[in-house]
Design a protein around this motif. Structure first.
Motif, PDB file in Angstrom:
ATOM      1  N   GLN A 216      -4.536  17.874  -0.091  1.00  0.00           N
ATOM      2  CA  GLN A 216      -4.598  17.154  -1.456  1.00  0.00           C
ATOM      3  C   GLN A 216      -6.036  17.300  -2.023  1.00  0.00           C
ATOM      4  O   GLN A 216      -7.048  17.082  -1.483  1.00  0.00           O
ATOM      5  CB  GLN A 216      -3.945  15.985  -1.428  1.00  0.00           C
ATOM      6  N   THR A 217      -6.249  17.046  -3.428  1.00  0.00           N
ATOM      7  CA  THR A 217      -7.460  16.747  -4.192  1.00  0.00           C
ATOM      8  C   THR A 217      -7.856  15.570  -3.745  1.00  0.00           C
ATOM      9  O   THR A 217      -7.284  14.805  -2.940  1.00  0.00           O
ATOM     10  CB  THR A 217      -7.100  16.896  -5.687  1.00  0.00           C
ATOM     11  N   PRO A 218      -9.343  15.244  -4.012  1.00  0.00           N
ATOM     12  CA  PRO A 218      -9.837  14.103  -3.361  1.00  0.00           C
ATOM     13  C   PRO A 218      -9.068  12.664  -3.875  1.00  0.00           C
ATOM     14  O   PRO A 218      -8.312  12.646  -4.861  1.00  0.00           O
ATOM     15  CB  PRO A 218     -11.319  14.059  -4.147  1.00  0.00           C
ATOM     16  N   LEU A 219      -9.267  11.656  -3.060  1.00  0.00           N
ATOM     17  CA  LEU A 219      -8.714  10.493  -3.186  1.00  0.00           C
ATOM     18  C   LEU A 219      -9.803   9.504  -3.211  1.00  0.00           C
ATOM     19  O   LEU A 219     -10.705   9.473  -2.361  1.00  0.00           O
ATOM     20  CB  LEU A 219      -7.753  10.161  -1.833  1.00  0.00           C
ATOM     21  N   ILE A 220      -9.629   8.610  -4.307  1.00  0.00           N
ATOM     22  CA  ILE A 220     -10.686   7.492  -4.387  1.00  0.00           C
ATOM     23  C   ILE A 220      -9.961   6.056  -4.107  1.00  0.00           C
ATOM     24  O   ILE A 220      -9.043   6.022  -4.932  1.00  0.00           O
ATOM     25  CB  ILE A 220     -11.352   7.610  -5.632  1.00  0.00           C
TER      26      ILE A 220
ATOM     27  N   ALA B 157       0.957  -1.266  -0.015  1.00  0.00           N
ATOM     28  CA  ALA B 157       0.054  -0.077   0.093  1.00  0.00           C
ATOM     29  C   ALA B 157       0.821   1.301  -0.038  1.00  0.00           C
ATOM     30  O   ALA B 157       0.520   2.223  -0.556  1.00  0.00           O
ATOM     31  CB  ALA B 157      -0.978  -0.083   1.178  1.00  0.00           C
ATOM     32  N   ALA B 158       1.983   1.218   0.734  1.00  0.00           N
ATOM     33  CA  ALA B 158       2.546   2.367   0.868  1.00  0.00           C
ATOM     34  C   ALA B 158       3.502   2.694  -0.504  1.00  0.00           C
ATOM     35  O   ALA B 158       3.833   3.873  -0.905  1.00  0.00           O
ATOM     36  CB  ALA B 158       3.815   2.281   1.950  1.00  0.00           C
ATOM     37  N   ILE B 159       3.930   1.581  -1.126  1.00  0.00           N
ATOM     38  CA  ILE B 159       4.394   1.875  -2.388  1.00  0.00           C
ATOM     39  C   ILE B 159       3.600   2.746  -3.503  1.00  0.00           C
ATOM     40  O   ILE B 159       3.971   3.343  -4.185  1.00  0.00           O
ATOM     41  CB  ILE B 159       5.075   0.539  -3.099  1.00  0.00           C
TER      42      ILE B 159
ATOM     43  N   LYS C  83       2.682   9.384  -5.625  1.00  0.00           N
ATOM     44  CA  LYS C  83       3.405  10.875  -5.291  1.00  0.00           C
ATOM     45  C   LYS C  83       2.821  11.541  -4.266  1.00  0.00           C
ATOM     46  O   LYS C  83       2.987  12.798  -4.236  1.00  0.00           O
ATOM     47  CB  LYS C  83       3.815  11.601  -6.517  1.00  0.00           C
ATOM     48  N   ILE C  84       1.885  10.834  -3.330  1.00  0.00           N
ATOM     49  CA  ILE C  84       1.410  11.719  -2.141  1.00  0.00           C
ATOM     50  C   ILE C  84       2.598  11.912  -1.438  1.00  0.00           C
ATOM     51  O   ILE C  84       3.596  11.253  -0.897  1.00  0.00           O
ATOM     52  CB  ILE C  84       0.505  10.622  -1.492  1.00  0.00           C
TER      53      ILE C  84
ATOM     54  N   PHE D 270      -7.421  13.313  -8.900  1.00  0.00           N
ATOM     55  CA  PHE D 270      -6.154  13.062  -9.508  1.00  0.00           C
ATOM     56  C   PHE D 270      -5.587  11.659  -8.835  1.00  0.00           C
ATOM     57  O   PHE D 270      -4.603  11.292  -9.340  1.00  0.00           O
ATOM     58  CB  PHE D 270      -5.348  14.194  -9.556  1.00  0.00           C
ATOM     59  N   HIS D 271      -6.021  11.176  -8.073  1.00  0.00           N
ATOM     60  CA  HIS D 271      -5.398  10.311  -7.203  1.00  0.00           C
ATOM     61  C   HIS D 271      -6.377   9.255  -6.987  1.00  0.00           C
ATOM     62  O   HIS D 271      -7.267   9.246  -6.441  1.00  0.00           O
ATOM     63  CB  HIS D 271      -4.787  10.512  -5.891  1.00  0.00           C
TER      64      HIS D 271
END
Length: 353
Positions: free
Chosen positions: A148-152, A126-128, A135-136, A218-219
């Protein structure tokens, strides 16, 4: 010692006797107290690396027995959890297993062997995906304080999805949207999710757009890879500059528009292995894992990180075949299947811990 060989077509396991392995210069030999199953453990011999029959275990907790000649931070008797390199000898479905020190961490006193066993492989993967591929900003970066912009996250109750959520809790996002089903009560307890989308309603794209409320995303993390998931995500991500972290290098991602970056995440890169198909080598992942695993122990001690829910199957190593079959048949949700090696009926009495 006893070691489990995983075979395929049909799925079955065989317990064999093999010599106790010797650790390499940068490895430790661990007396395995608990080992855990991951979906890749049955997928590898079945279709990812067909025809290869080895001990497929990659995740464990236990006590260090021997340290390699270059190892200076671990000692015999240390309580640890570790991830073993994929598709290599001396896997974790055994009485003893080896692990490189860059994917091994000391257990603080506030965590059990059982819980610790659920962490190394899934959390590191998960971390990778989260930090190295999407690039979080890492929690130690000054950029981590920026919203940051929304994360899904698609598949939030899977082990990778849940650990991604725990990492996301250390950052700041406009929204954290999760696609899930029956595992919602578990991940709802994290207190970090702003919106839920139930894939069982069959309106994933529509519901994701509604949850975004016009905000650009974007993520995204696809932690389920069900055949439709990354396609759904590509329909709601920003048309330029977006990234999807995916975890199965061998799938066909051609349905994703070229303007969206497919961030293929392969755990093996932390051990210097190349990503299948694309043959990419991410040398920086080796040092990333080393630093990350040192922080994991501290985060656990401080209550910032915890393991995944688990079920201990009876009969130790004899139950590995049952566990892998349950995973293959889709009978496992929001929990990890683990095995206490000492519960194996055929072990010699002196093994017991």
């Amino acid at each position: 010692m006893k070691s489990v060989i995983v075979k395929a077509r049909p799925l079955r396991c065989e317990i064999i006797d093999v010599p106790i392995p010797e650790p390499g210069p940068d490895e430790v030999l661990i007396k395995v107290i608990y080992c855990a199953s991951n979906p890749r453990d049955w997928k590898a011999p079945d279709h990812l690396v067909p025809g290869v029959e080895i001990n497929q275990g990659n995740e464990m907790s236990g006590v260090i027995e021997i340290v390699g000649s270059n190892v200076y931070e671990f000692r015999k008797g240390d309580r640890v959890a570790a991830a073993h390199p994929m598709q290599t000898e001396n896997g974790t479905y055994a009485e003893y297993s080896t692990a490189p020190v860059n994917t091994c961490f000391l257990l603080p006193p506030n965590i059990s062997f059982e819980e610790a066993c659920t962490i190394p492989f899934a959390l590191c993967t998960a971390a990778i995906g989260f930090y190295q591929r999407l690039k979080i900003p890492f929690p130690t970066s000054p950029e981590s304080s920026r919203v940051q912009t929304p994360l899904i996250i698609y598949g939030g109750s899977s082990s990778i999805g849940a650990f991604t959520l725990k990492l996301a809790k250390m950052g700041r996002f406009e929204k954290i949207i999760v696609v899930c089903g029956s595992g919602r009560p578990y991940i709802e307890s994290f207190g970090v999710i702003t919106d839920f989308v139930d894939y069982r309603d069959c309106n994933v794209v529509h519901d994701l757009k509604a949850a975004l409320g016009g905000k650009r995303c974007f993520h995204a993390v696809d932690a389920i890879m069900d055949g439709n998931s990354f396609g759904h995500l590509s329909e709601v991500l920003a048309p330029e500059g977006a990234r999807i972290a995916v975890y199965l290098p061998r799938l066909d991602y051609s349905c994703i528009p070229a303007s969206i970056s497919v961030a293929i995440t392969f755990f093996g890169t932390v051990h210097g292995q190349a990503t299948p198909i694309s043959n990419e080598v991410f040398e920086e992942d080796v040092d990333f894992a080393y630093a990350f695993f040192r922080l994991v122990g501290r985060w656990i001690a401080e209550g910032k990180m915890s393991g995944h829910p688990y079920e201990v199957l009876p009969r130790g190593l004899l139950s590995v075949e049952d566990g892998l079959r349950m995973l293959k048949e889709g009978k496992v949700s929001a929990k990890k299947l683990i095995y206490r090696v000492a519960d194996t009926p055929t072990l010699e009495p002196e093994y017991f811990f």
